[in-house]
Design an enzyme around this catalytic site. Structure first.
Site: not given
Length: 213
Positions: A47, A51, A134
């Site tokens: 993943e 950011r 999640k």
């Protein structure tokens, strides 16, 4: 892509290894060797969080690594979804879930691990047809005991808990019947990435890949 198909695909990704590395990469030059080290250590699902300014370029590079399955994390908007798919992401991860984001992922055929933190979040996704999600931020939301408690009335939903998960507490989550895998950043610490110590990262990955579930 239907929510049911998306959940099946996410379950496949979560089934690849006990841990999905959560990666914040600041230098595109690190992308390929980092992915190669993690995959060699037994962690093929990666993943890459959106950011950093180079995150999409990192996904493009990692998508070319044999044996890797690269996803885009921190998806917030339809534009994020569009860019992630164009970069080669095979799955998406978000901190929460909105109808706008779910619509975009379904339209783009991008399986999404949508973030949940409450029973209401889970019920909303179940109502839409999702059975994999999640749990985030896991430790701040009560950790493994909270996830176990949510699983009692809502056993249909399976999870990838992320946020505060480490080698020390990963087994607490992985031992739960409603946990498919965990997400964690400890397998690729910033210091080792900056130094380019790929061998050390491969060893951390191998240790994580050996966790029982």
């Amino acid at each position: 892509m239907t929510p049911q198909d998306a959940s099946l695909k996410c379950a496949e990704v979560c089934g690849l290894a006990p841990v999905v590395p959560v990666l914040v990469v600041n230098d595109v030059a690190h992308a390929r060797p980092l992915a190669e080290a993690l995959v060699a250590g037994g962690l093929p699902a990666l993943e890459v969080t959106l950011r950093t300014p180079v995150a999409l370029d990192v996904i493009r590079e990692m998508a070319q690594v044999e044996g890797g399955v690269v996803g885009a994390g921190t998806l917030l908007t339809p534009e994020d979804v569009k860019n992630a798919v164009a970069a080669g992401a095979k799955f998406g991860v978000s901190p929460g879930a909105t109808d706008t984001l779910l619509d975009a992922c379904e339209a783009a055929d991008l399986p999404l691990l949508a973030g949940t933190s409450t029973a209401s979040d889970v019920m909303r996704l179940l109502e839409r047809g999702y059975t994999v999600a999640k749990f985030f931020p896991a430790e701040a939301n009560g950790g493994a005991p909270a996830l176990k408690a949510i699983g009692a009335p809502l056993p249909q939903m399976k999870f990838c808990p992320t946020g505060g998960v480490s080698l020390k507490n990963a087994n607490d989550y992985l031992s739960l019947s409603n946990t498919l895998c965990v997400g964690g950043s400890w397998v690729a610490p910033a210091g080792l990435v900056e130094k380019g110590d790929w061998k050390a990262i491969e060893e951390l990955a191998r240790e994580a890949a050996a966790l029982p579930r």
